[in-house]
Design a protein around this motif. Structure first.
Motif, mmCIF file in Angstrom:
data_model
loop_
_atom_site.group_PDB
_atom_site.id
_atom_site.type_symbol
_atom_site.label_atom_id
_atom_site.label_comp_id
_atom_site.label_asym_id
_atom_site.label_seq_id
_atom_site.Cartn_x
_atom_site.Cartn_y
_atom_site.Cartn_z
ATOM 1 N N LEU A 71 17.142 -6.135 1.898
ATOM 2 C CA LEU A 71 16.676 -7.388 2.481
ATOM 3 C C LEU A 71 15.400 -7.874 1.810
ATOM 4 C CD1 LEU A 71 17.224 -6.884 6.304
ATOM 5 C CD2 LEU A 71 18.503 -8.364 4.758
ATOM 6 N N ARG A 72 15.512 -9.004 1.164
ATOM 7 C CA ARG A 72 14.363 -9.683 0.568
ATOM 8 C C ARG A 72 14.821 -11.108 0.236
ATOM 9 N NH1 ARG A 72 16.549 -6.291 -3.169
ATOM 10 N NH2 ARG A 72 17.033 -7.153 -5.195
ATOM 11 N N PRO A 73 13.924 -12.074 0.227
ATOM 12 C CA PRO A 73 14.334 -13.464 -0.024
ATOM 13 C C PRO A 73 15.027 -13.668 -1.365
ATOM 14 C CG PRO A 73 12.082 -13.381 0.766
ATOM 15 C CD PRO A 73 12.500 -11.963 0.521
ATOM 16 N N SER A 74 14.743 -12.841 -2.350
ATOM 17 C CA SER A 74 15.312 -13.023 -3.685
ATOM 18 C C SER A 74 16.633 -12.291 -3.903
ATOM 19 C CB SER A 74 14.310 -12.566 -4.740
ATOM 20 O OG SER A 74 14.034 -11.185 -4.570
ATOM 21 N N PHE A 75 17.109 -11.507 -2.918
ATOM 22 C CA PHE A 75 18.370 -10.788 -3.108
ATOM 23 C C PHE A 75 19.489 -11.805 -3.278
ATOM 24 C CE2 PHE A 75 22.169 -8.457 -1.654
ATOM 25 C CZ PHE A 75 22.139 -7.431 -2.577
ATOM 26 N N ARG A 76 20.289 -11.646 -4.313
ATOM 27 C CA ARG A 76 21.316 -12.611 -4.705
ATOM 28 C C ARG A 76 22.693 -11.997 -4.548
ATOM 29 N NH1 ARG A 76 22.623 -15.910 -9.832
ATOM 30 N NH2 ARG A 76 23.567 -14.034 -10.616
ATOM 31 N N ASN A 77 23.594 -12.745 -3.945
ATOM 32 C CA ASN A 77 24.973 -12.304 -3.790
ATOM 33 C C ASN A 77 25.871 -13.518 -3.983
ATOM 34 O OD1 ASN A 77 27.088 -10.511 -3.320
ATOM 35 N ND2 ASN A 77 26.216 -9.709 -1.440
ATOM 36 N N TRP A 78 27.151 -13.402 -3.706
ATOM 37 C CA TRP A 78 28.098 -14.485 -3.941
ATOM 38 C C TRP A 78 29.090 -14.598 -2.794
ATOM 39 C CZ3 TRP A 78 32.509 -11.940 -3.343
ATOM 40 C CH2 TRP A 78 32.553 -10.595 -3.684
ATOM 41 N N PHE A 79 29.577 -15.807 -2.572
ATOM 42 C CA PHE A 79 30.653 -16.063 -1.626
ATOM 43 C C PHE A 79 31.292 -17.398 -1.946
ATOM 44 C CE2 PHE A 79 29.001 -12.670 1.017
ATOM 45 C CZ PHE A 79 30.155 -12.157 1.584
ATOM 46 N N GLN A 80 32.419 -17.646 -1.309
ATOM 47 C CA GLN A 80 33.073 -18.948 -1.377
ATOM 48 C C GLN A 80 33.006 -19.569 0.015
ATOM 49 O OE1 GLN A 80 37.026 -18.928 -3.067
ATOM 50 N NE2 GLN A 80 36.420 -17.583 -4.735
ATOM 51 N N ALA A 81 33.042 -20.883 0.075
ATOM 52 C CA ALA A 81 32.868 -21.593 1.350
ATOM 53 C C ALA A 81 33.911 -21.232 2.400
ATOM 54 C CB ALA A 81 32.884 -23.098 1.106
ATOM 55 N N HIS A 82 35.102 -20.857 1.993
ATOM 56 C CA HIS A 82 36.153 -20.567 2.976
ATOM 57 C C HIS A 82 36.115 -19.139 3.515
ATOM 58 C CE1 HIS A 82 38.011 -19.210 -0.804
ATOM 59 N NE2 HIS A 82 38.688 -18.357 -0.045
ATOM 60 N N TYR A 83 35.218 -18.285 3.006
ATOM 61 C CA TYR A 83 35.112 -16.920 3.537
ATOM 62 C C TYR A 83 34.605 -16.984 4.979
ATOM 63 C CZ TYR A 83 35.473 -14.978 -1.226
ATOM 64 O OH TYR A 83 35.881 -14.624 -2.471
ATOM 65 N N GLN A 84 35.268 -16.311 5.891
ATOM 66 C CA GLN A 84 34.924 -16.388 7.310
ATOM 67 C C GLN A 84 33.874 -15.379 7.741
ATOM 68 O OE1 GLN A 84 38.518 -16.144 9.571
ATOM 69 N NE2 GLN A 84 39.529 -17.722 8.393
ATOM 70 N N TYR A 85 33.541 -14.427 6.917
ATOM 71 C CA TYR A 85 32.656 -13.339 7.320
ATOM 72 C C TYR A 85 31.331 -13.356 6.573
ATOM 73 C CZ TYR A 85 34.943 -11.651 3.117
ATOM 74 O OH TYR A 85 35.445 -11.559 1.856
ATOM 75 N N VAL A 86 30.847 -14.515 6.218
ATOM 76 C CA VAL A 86 29.706 -14.616 5.327
ATOM 77 C C VAL A 86 28.356 -14.421 6.024
ATOM 78 C CG1 VAL A 86 29.512 -17.107 5.474
ATOM 79 C CG2 VAL A 86 28.766 -15.954 3.425
ATOM 80 N N TYR A 87 28.247 -14.662 7.322
ATOM 81 C CA TYR A 87 26.958 -14.560 8.025
ATOM 82 C C TYR A 87 25.906 -15.437 7.350
ATOM 83 C CZ TYR A 87 28.883 -10.468 10.381
ATOM 84 O OH TYR A 87 29.659 -9.625 11.113
ATOM 85 N N ALA A 88 26.285 -16.657 7.011
ATOM 86 C CA ALA A 88 25.367 -17.536 6.280
ATOM 87 C C ALA A 88 24.865 -18.668 7.169
ATOM 88 C CB ALA A 88 26.064 -18.134 5.057
ATOM 89 N N GLY A 89 23.738 -19.203 6.772
ATOM 90 C CA GLY A 89 23.160 -20.365 7.437
ATOM 91 C C GLY A 89 22.534 -21.257 6.388
ATOM 92 N N PHE A 90 21.659 -22.126 6.814
ATOM 93 C CA PHE A 90 20.981 -22.995 5.871
ATOM 94 C C PHE A 90 19.564 -23.234 6.352
ATOM 95 C CE2 PHE A 90 22.468 -25.853 9.092
ATOM 96 C CZ PHE A 90 21.502 -26.820 9.179
ATOM 97 N N ARG A 91 18.736 -23.689 5.445
ATOM 98 C CA ARG A 91 17.364 -24.065 5.774
ATOM 99 C C ARG A 91 17.123 -25.467 5.271
ATOM 100 N NH1 ARG A 91 15.507 -18.689 3.588
ATOM 101 N NH2 ARG A 91 15.746 -17.360 5.375
ATOM 102 N N CYS A 92 16.403 -26.247 6.020
ATOM 103 C CA CYS A 92 15.994 -27.568 5.571
ATOM 104 C C CYS A 92 14.623 -27.430 4.949
ATOM 105 C CB CYS A 92 15.938 -28.545 6.747
ATOM 106 S SG CYS A 92 17.543 -28.834 7.478
ATOM 107 N N VAL A 93 14.472 -27.990 3.768
ATOM 108 C CA VAL A 93 13.208 -27.888 3.050
ATOM 109 C C VAL A 93 12.732 -29.286 2.726
ATOM 110 C CG1 VAL A 93 12.079 -27.000 0.989
ATOM 111 C CG2 VAL A 93 13.904 -25.683 2.059
ATOM 112 N N LYS A 94 11.467 -29.542 3.000
ATOM 113 C CA LYS A 94 10.867 -30.817 2.674
ATOM 114 C C LYS A 94 9.798 -30.574 1.631
ATOM 115 C CE LYS A 94 8.597 -34.796 4.684
ATOM 116 N NZ LYS A 94 8.094 -35.383 5.917
ATOM 117 N N ASN A 95 9.850 -31.333 0.552
ATOM 118 C CA ASN A 95 8.903 -31.171 -0.534
ATOM 119 C C ASN A 95 7.782 -32.187 -0.411
ATOM 120 O OD1 ASN A 95 7.562 -30.845 -2.924
ATOM 121 N ND2 ASN A 95 9.417 -30.728 -4.151
#
Length: 91
Positions: free
Chosen positions: A67-91
């Motif tokens: 676990l670290r912010p820079s850990f990189r992995n891969w998935f496709q959008a249709h995978y149901q077990y991804v445990y993914a979310g999103f963050r809104c970022v304002k510059n």
């Protein structure tokens, strides 16, 4: 020594590490100097196919040592077990 004790970023934001993978729009491909893991040669290279995208961070199912912010992995959008979310970022 932890880089972010008690799950708090240097900006004071709490609870971001391990809650869910962060989707990106970056196609999953090799970084400069890429070498496959000797014990699992196909883990990354087999997914450099234009169909997989980078996710970063980790989820409740990710080993704590990874676990670290820079850990990189891969998935496709249709995978149901991804445990993914999103963050809104304002510059």
């Amino acid at each position: 020594m932890q880089a972010h004790p008690e799950n708090r970023s240097e900006f004071g934001v709490e609870g971001q590490f391990g809650n869910g993978w962060e989707w990106t729009s970056t196609e999953f491909g090799p970084l400069q100097g890429f070498e496959p893991f000797p014990f699992y040669l196909g883990y990354s290279a087999n997914f450099f196919d234009g169909k997989h995208f980078v996710i970063k961070g980790g989820s409740p199912r990710t080993a704590a040592c990874m676990l670290r912010p820079s850990f990189r992995n891969w998935f496709q959008a249709h995978y149901q077990y991804v445990y993914a979310g999103f963050r809104c970022v304002k510059n």
